[in-house]
Design an enzyme around this catalytic site. Structure first.
Site, PDB file in Angstrom:
ATOM      1  N   ASP A  64       0.849  -1.186   0.000  1.00  0.00           N
ATOM      2  CA  ASP A  64       0.000   0.000   0.000  1.00  0.00           C
ATOM      3  C   ASP A  64       0.890   1.244   0.000  1.00  0.00           C
ATOM      4  OD1 ASP A  64      -2.648   1.352   0.384  1.00  0.00           O
ATOM      5  OD2 ASP A  64      -1.672   1.998   2.230  1.00  0.00           O
ATOM      6  N   THR A  97      -3.190   5.254  -3.844  1.00  0.00           N
ATOM      7  CA  THR A  97      -2.113   5.945  -3.122  1.00  0.00           C
ATOM      8  C   THR A  97      -0.754   5.698  -3.776  1.00  0.00           C
ATOM      9  OG1 THR A  97      -2.006   4.041  -1.605  1.00  0.00           O
ATOM     10  CG2 THR A  97      -3.312   5.933  -0.908  1.00  0.00           C
ATOM     11  N   THR A  98      -0.582   4.533  -4.403  1.00  0.00           N
ATOM     12  CA  THR A  98       0.655   4.277  -5.153  1.00  0.00           C
ATOM     13  C   THR A  98       0.608   5.003  -6.488  1.00  0.00           C
ATOM     14  OG1 THR A  98       0.752   2.082  -4.123  1.00  0.00           O
ATOM     15  CG2 THR A  98       2.181   2.472  -6.014  1.00  0.00           C
ATOM     16  N   ASP A 401      -9.129   0.020   2.566  1.00  0.00           N
ATOM     17  CA  ASP A 401      -9.090   0.559   1.207  1.00  0.00           C
ATOM     18  C   ASP A 401     -10.357   0.197   0.438  1.00  0.00           C
ATOM     19  OD1 ASP A 401      -6.663   1.605   1.751  1.00  0.00           O
ATOM     20  OD2 ASP A 401      -5.492   0.301   0.432  1.00  0.00           O
TER      21      ASP A 401
END
Length: 533
Positions: A64, A97-98, A401
């Site tokens: 994550d 988020t990446t 998530d």
């Protein structure tokens, strides 16, 4: 002669300042790119995991992006900007988020190349803003509206979010749990106002991820019932009280020592303590309370063994050490009112439930489970099980998530194809838009469009495919009007992403584009770093 010297000094000062600005900006860009490169290999279903060891020796295994960047001890100020950007993406959309970090890195590389051509950073920043505004308009036209009544679409979105996680093989179980949880707490009159704090994820070591369940009730994972004097551990038709005062002898505000000179004085002290506690227990029992939740106390024991003995004799189940931060959730879940003094402990403060029991989780692991509340709030719990702590923590992060993805669909009920189809489509449309522009903006917008190709390139690279061939074929097919063609990592081929049901919320992509562009524009406008005292 003096005029010539003055002119030369001014020239050299101006040159020195220009060099300093360039060095500062170059260092800032390099630092931010270095941070983005750390998480780049974690993008996509075939992305690598990172093992992180913190200063306390605790180990985390995750892919994550927000978690990796949060745990990293980033020192450089612009590097920390990417960390904050990833946190903002986690708050806004929960997923991507990446992606947002990888996009920011690609935009910075594009900006670096434009700076090398002599284009002023302010012009690059303005051009990037024009590009992202156009990209968001294209995205709005490209996205597909859905209804929240269609659970299958919501589940597919949650599965896409889980596909890149360590727990991807359990997506068929976890995705429906996440969807059911969010829909249960959603207010149909205002679906965008979803508070994920109303969903409590309770972790319990033991079992497997397949044992993870959604519980419509209240779970207290870190508490168990008192077994002293054979106190009850299961109560049907429970009448539950929550107290914030102590069922123990009173204590002075300051430290004092009491010197007892003889046995008679000791007997009187013990008798008075017994009388005091017995009076408290009788008042509690008089309300009809048969389950007592006691908040954890700092100043003195929240409940003594003598009090537990008396409560057991009254057949009252006692749950000790309720954490202060859990009180609000408990009150909302079962409709209970916390009581701070025995005089306010009355029957109307109690909550009623069909069953309150101490559930056995295997071994010595216990937890409190309350179901069938008469006045339930819109809250629920998810019990997460796993065989080891690392996987348990990662399952919690992955579930969070997935919950955020479903929440983002409630905010903006529209989806876009995954598998980098959306990024390639945006890149193609922006390239066409760039050709329609005049002057320097044409170059800047085209550079922004090419930077978007980093997503399909990285996905293919992390999957062990040939990234140049994949990106080239994707561009050709999108140019020919096949706008839903994307990369299916599991098949290792280009497919119609919509037919394969690989979809993601439009909010994830729009948020990633906006945050990455804002971060890059901020970095470009920094020309010096000043250390404040």
């Amino acid at each position: 002669m003096s005029e010539t010297r003055s002119t030369n000094e001014t020239h050299f000062k101006g040159t020195s300042k220009s060099v300093k600005e360039k060095d500062t900006r170059a260092n800032n860009i390099l630092a931010a790119i270095a941070v983005a490169d750390v998480v780049r290999t974690s993008l996509g279903p075939k992305g690598m995991d990172k093992m992180i060891e913190d200063s306390h020796g605790e180990v985390f295994i995750t892919n994550d992006g927000a978690t990796i960047l949060k745990k990293m001890q980033v020192v450089h100020p612009t590097g920390r900007m990417l960390v904050e950007m990833s946190k903002a993406q986690d708050v806004e959309a929960g997923d991507g988020t990446t992606t947002v970090a990888v996009l920011a890195g690609a935009f910075l590389i594009a900006a670096q190349q434009l700076l090398a051509k002599g284009i002023h950073p302010s012009l690059i920043a303005e051009g990037f803003q024009i590009a992202v505004d156009k990209a968001l308009k294209i995205l709005a036209d490209y996205s597909i509206p859905i209804t929240l009544n269609d659970k299958s679409n919501l589940i597919e979105n949650a599965k896409t979010s889980l596909a890149s996680k360590v727990v991807a093989q359990n997506a068929d179980l976890l995705a429906p749990i996440a969807v059911d949880a969010v829909l249960s707490i959603m207010d149909e009159r205002n679906p965008s106002a979803i508070d994920l704090r109303d969903i409590r994820i309770v972790k319990k070591l033991g079992g497997t991820i397949d044992d993870t369940v959604l519980v419509e009730g209240l779970l207290l994972g870190n508490n168990k019932a008192s077994h002293l004097a054979n106190g009850p551990t299961k109560i049907k038709d429970a009448r539950i009280g929550l107290i914030q005062f102590c069922v123990s002898p009173p204590k002075t505000d300051m430290d004092q020592s009491i010197i007892v000179s003889n046995d008679a004085a000791m007997d009187r002290i013990i008798a008075q303590e017994k009388k005091y506690i017995l009076a408290l227990v009788k008042k509690i029992a008089a309300t009809g309370c048969n389950v007592l939740l006691i908040q954890k106390s700092i100043l003195r024991d929240s409940v003594t063994e003598l009090a537990l003995h008396f409560l057991a004799k009254k057949n009252i189940m006692v749950v000790r050490d309720i954490e202060r931060e859990d009180v609000e959730f408990i009150c909302k879940s079962i409709g209970i009112t916390p009581v701070a003094h025995i005089d306010q402990f009355t029957e109307d403060k109690l909550a009623e439930a069909d069953l309150c029991e101490e559930a056995d989780m295997g071994g010595n692991k216990k937890m409190i489970k309350i179901t069938g509340a008469k006045k339930p709030g819109k809250t629920l719990c998810i019990l997460v099980r796993s065989s080891n702590q690392l996987l348990l923590d990662e399952t919690e992060r992955s579930l969070h998530d997935a919950l955020c993805v479903v929440r983002s669909l409630a905010k903006n009920p529209s989806v876009v194809p995954g598998g980098s189809a959306v990024e390639i489509e945006l890149s193609q449309k922006l390239s066409v838009f760039a050709q329609e522009q005049s002057g320097i903006n044409s170059y800047i917008i085209d550079a922004y469009a090419q930077a978007l190709e980093v997503i399909p390139y990285t996905l293919a690279e992390n999957a062990g495919l040939l990234p140049i061939n994949i990106v080239t074929e994707l561009k050709n097919r999108h140019r020919n009007g096949e706008k839903y063609i994307g990369l299916d990592i599991k098949k290792g081929a280009l497919v119609d992403i919509l037919k394969e049901r690989i979809i993601q919320p439009a909010l994830v992509t729009s948020s990633a584009l906006t945050l990455a562009t804002e971060c890059v524009r901020s970095i470009l406008k920094i020309d010096d770093i000043v250390l404040a005292v």
